[in-house]
Scaffold this motif. Structure first.
Motif, PDB file in Angstrom:
ATOM      1  N   GLN A 105       8.736 -93.720 115.150  1.00 33.86           N
ATOM      2  CA  GLN A 105       8.477 -92.778 116.239  1.00 33.86           C
ATOM      3  C   GLN A 105       7.409 -91.755 115.861  1.00 33.86           C
ATOM      4  N   GLN A 106       7.396 -91.330 114.611  1.00 32.06           N
ATOM      5  CA  GLN A 106       6.383 -90.367 114.189  1.00 32.06           C
ATOM      6  C   GLN A 106       4.992 -90.985 114.116  1.00 32.06           C
ATOM      7  N   TYR A 107       4.906 -92.266 113.873  1.00 32.92           N
ATOM      8  CA  TYR A 107       3.597 -92.934 113.912  1.00 32.92           C
ATOM      9  C   TYR A 107       3.085 -93.046 115.347  1.00 32.92           C
ATOM     10  N   TYR A 108       3.996 -93.061 116.320  1.00 33.18           N
ATOM     11  CA  TYR A 108       3.552 -92.938 117.712  1.00 33.18           C
ATOM     12  C   TYR A 108       2.867 -91.585 117.914  1.00 33.18           C
ATOM     13  N   VAL A 109       3.510 -90.542 117.389  1.00 35.09           N
ATOM     14  CA  VAL A 109       3.021 -89.177 117.571  1.00 35.09           C
ATOM     15  C   VAL A 109       1.735 -88.944 116.780  1.00 35.09           C
ATOM     16  N   GLN A 110       1.739 -89.325 115.522  1.00 30.97           N
ATOM     17  CA  GLN A 110       0.619 -89.028 114.639  1.00 30.97           C
ATOM     18  C   GLN A 110      -0.630 -89.858 114.933  1.00 30.97           C
ATOM     19  N   TYR A 111      -0.412 -91.154 115.231  1.00 33.91           N
ATOM     20  CA  TYR A 111      -1.557 -92.066 115.308  1.00 33.91           C
ATOM     21  C   TYR A 111      -1.597 -92.901 116.592  1.00 33.91           C
ATOM     22  N   ASN A 112      -0.674 -92.617 117.514  1.00 31.20           N
ATOM     23  CA  ASN A 112      -0.596 -93.374 118.767  1.00 31.20           C
ATOM     24  C   ASN A 112      -0.423 -94.871 118.508  1.00 31.20           C
ATOM     25  N   LEU A 113       0.296 -95.208 117.458  1.00 26.04           N
ATOM     26  CA  LEU A 113       0.551 -96.609 117.129  1.00 26.04           C
ATOM     27  C   LEU A 113       1.354 -97.276 118.237  1.00 26.04           C
ATOM     28  N   ASP A 114       1.060 -98.516 118.519  1.00 22.87           N
ATOM     29  CA  ASP A 114       1.822 -99.286 119.502  1.00 22.87           C
ATOM     30  C   ASP A 114       2.989 -99.952 118.780  1.00 22.87           C
ATOM     31  N   GLY A 115       4.179 -99.551 119.150  1.00 23.07           N
ATOM     32  CA  GLY A 115       5.360-100.119 118.506  1.00 23.07           C
ATOM     33  C   GLY A 115       6.533-100.217 119.460  1.00 23.07           C
ATOM     34  N   THR A 116       7.533-100.969 119.046  1.00 26.97           N
ATOM     35  CA  THR A 116       8.760-101.149 119.814  1.00 26.97           C
ATOM     36  C   THR A 116       9.928-101.233 118.840  1.00 26.97           C
ATOM     37  N   GLY A 122      -7.930-104.527 115.290  1.00 20.60           N
ATOM     38  CA  GLY A 122      -7.367-105.529 116.182  1.00 20.60           C
ATOM     39  C   GLY A 122      -5.861-105.596 116.185  1.00 20.60           C
ATOM     40  N   PHE A 123      -5.191-104.660 115.481  1.00 23.25           N
ATOM     41  CA  PHE A 123      -3.735-104.686 115.470  1.00 23.25           C
ATOM     42  C   PHE A 123      -3.180-104.295 116.838  1.00 23.25           C
ATOM     43  N   LYS A 124      -2.117-104.981 117.258  1.00 20.69           N
ATOM     44  CA  LYS A 124      -1.582-104.785 118.608  1.00 20.69           C
ATOM     45  C   LYS A 124      -0.219-104.087 118.630  1.00 20.69           C
ATOM     46  N   ARG A 125       0.771-104.615 117.926  1.00 19.92           N
ATOM     47  CA  ARG A 125       2.111-104.043 118.087  1.00 19.92           C
ATOM     48  C   ARG A 125       2.990-104.265 116.860  1.00 19.92           C
ATOM     49  N   PHE A 126       3.778-103.231 116.553  1.00 28.52           N
ATOM     50  CA  PHE A 126       4.764-103.270 115.480  1.00 28.52           C
ATOM     51  C   PHE A 126       6.150-103.315 116.114  1.00 28.52           C
ATOM     52  N   ILE A 127       6.930-104.345 115.797  1.00 30.00           N
ATOM     53  CA  ILE A 127       8.287-104.463 116.334  1.00 30.00           C
ATOM     54  C   ILE A 127       9.291-104.272 115.198  1.00 30.00           C
ATOM     55  N   LEU A 128      10.080-103.222 115.332  1.00 33.58           N
ATOM     56  CA  LEU A 128      11.142-102.922 114.371  1.00 33.58           C
ATOM     57  C   LEU A 128      12.472-103.397 114.931  1.00 33.58           C
ATOM     58  N   ILE A 129      13.190-104.173 114.148  1.00 34.01           N
ATOM     59  CA  ILE A 129      14.551-104.548 114.532  1.00 34.01           C
ATOM     60  C   ILE A 129      15.504-103.532 113.924  1.00 34.01           C
ATOM     61  N   GLN A 134       5.800 -98.254 122.594  1.00 32.80           N
ATOM     62  CA  GLN A 134       6.404 -97.011 122.108  1.00 32.80           C
ATOM     63  C   GLN A 134       7.784 -96.741 122.722  1.00 32.80           C
ATOM     64  N   GLN A 135       8.558 -97.818 122.882  1.00 33.12           N
ATOM     65  CA  GLN A 135       9.888 -97.709 123.477  1.00 33.12           C
ATOM     66  C   GLN A 135      10.957 -98.220 122.513  1.00 33.12           C
ATOM     67  N   THR A 136      12.165 -97.714 122.703  1.00 30.94           N
ATOM     68  CA  THR A 136      13.357 -98.208 122.012  1.00 30.94           C
ATOM     69  C   THR A 136      14.272 -98.849 123.043  1.00 30.94           C
ATOM     70  N   PHE A 137      14.821-100.006 122.702  1.00 31.40           N
ATOM     71  CA  PHE A 137      15.703-100.726 123.625  1.00 31.40           C
ATOM     72  C   PHE A 137      16.995-101.125 122.914  1.00 31.40           C
TER      73      PHE A 137
END
Length: 319
Positions: A155-166, A106-113, A249-252
């Motif tokens: 970014q590599q967790y996007y590639v490896q596991y399709n993790l949803d992050g920002t 049920g995890f949705k999104r990881f937000i990195l500052i 999976q975006q950087t802003f």
């Protein structure tokens, strides 16, 4: 992304950004859900929607306990130029978090500052505004390196596991009287440069008594352009990014529309408050952090520009 009942883990929750985000989340009737704060030593004001877990982010069992049933992570925990702890916090801690995220149902999104330290801040010259495609370029020291490694790991967790992050890449964060405390020749100065150390002690004392502020010049001798974001604008970007479909999976870059211009600031303070300035030469480079992507994809808009930040720091115009 459809709105859900969030259960957010906030690391670094007792820092100024963490507390500001938590207060904003609880103060917004549109935000439904609870927050779990992972705190190392300090604690937070009690709230019936807040749970506090104490422990180290570098300890895997602590992170696994904190991640139970979590839907979102807002990752703020960091350490500055401390070579003894920075890898435990920035790398080991982030690794345990990301591992738990990908294994949490049920995890949705990881937000990195993140921060513009990953791009070299003002240490390196850039001919063009800096967008999200700019290659990483850490300045000397372990803190900037950690910011590069954090972004790379996510970014590599996007590639490896399709993790949803920002990743929200923020420059220097200001609020309240921070800017006023920065533009002083006194010994209690906010941030860097530390102006009184750049001149003779007696001269610094005279400038302080006369309420004269530094006008920072860049390596080319022009008024410095430096990236700043107001706390409220960063917090609003975090809140928007929790559920926005375009944030996946975006950087802003999250910054003011224009960098803080020390020349314009000096002129505005002279015009509105009769505060004089003195030019201070530095080796640093003017930069411009381009926030177009965040405005285009997220619909985010910074409310604070140079004059509004100055007015907040100095209060009402005295003329």
């Amino acid at each position: 992304m459809k709105a859900i009942e969030k259960k957010i883990l906030v690391t670094g929750a007792t820092g100024k950004v963490g507390e500001a985000f938590i207060n904003a989340f609880f103060g917004d009737p549109k935000q439904k859900g609870t927050i779990r704060a992972l705190c190392h030593q300090r604690s937070l004001t009690p709230n019936n929607r807040l749970e506090v877990i104490h422990g180290s982010i570098s300890d895997r069992p602590t992170v696994q306990k904190a991640m139970k049933d979590i839907t979102h992570v807002v990752h703020l925990a960091t350490t500055k130029e401390d070579s003894e702890t920075i890898m435990d916090v920035a790398i080991k801690g982030l690794f345990w978090l990301l591992e738990s995220c990908r294994n949490t149902s049920g995890f949705k999104r990881f937000i990195l500052i993140g921060g513009d330290a990953a791009l070299g801040h003002y240490f390196y010259p850039y001919k063009n505004p800096i967008n999200e495609q700019q290659a990483h370029a850490a300045y000397p020291g372990c803190y900037a390196l950690s910011k590069v490694l954090e972004e790379t790991m996510l970014q590599q967790y996007y590639v490896q596991y399709n993790l949803d992050g920002t990743c929200l890449r923020a420059p220097w964060i200001m609020q309240g009287e921070d800017l006023k405390k920065h533009l002083t020749f006194g010994k209690q100065v906010f941030g860097v440069p530390v102006w009184h150390k750049m001149i003779k002690a007696q001269t610094a004392l005279e400038y302080q008594k006369e309420n004269i502020i530094p006008l920072m010049l860049d390596a080319n001798g022009n008024p410095m352009k430096r990236n700043i974001v107001h706390m409220n604008d960063l917090v609003s970007a975090i809140c928007i990014s929790l559920d926005h479909i375009e944030a996946r999976q975006q950087t802003f870059n999250i910054s003011m529309d224009e960098p803080f211009n020390y020349g314009k600031a000096a002129y505005y303070l002279l015009k509105t408050r009769k505060i004089k300035s003195v030019k201070m030469k530095t080796k640093y480079h003017s930069t411009w952090l381009d926030n177009t992507k965040a405005k285009f994809l997220l619909g985010w808009r910074p409310e604070y520009g140079l004059e509004k930040i100055i007015d907040e720091a100095w209060g009402n115009v005295s003329l």
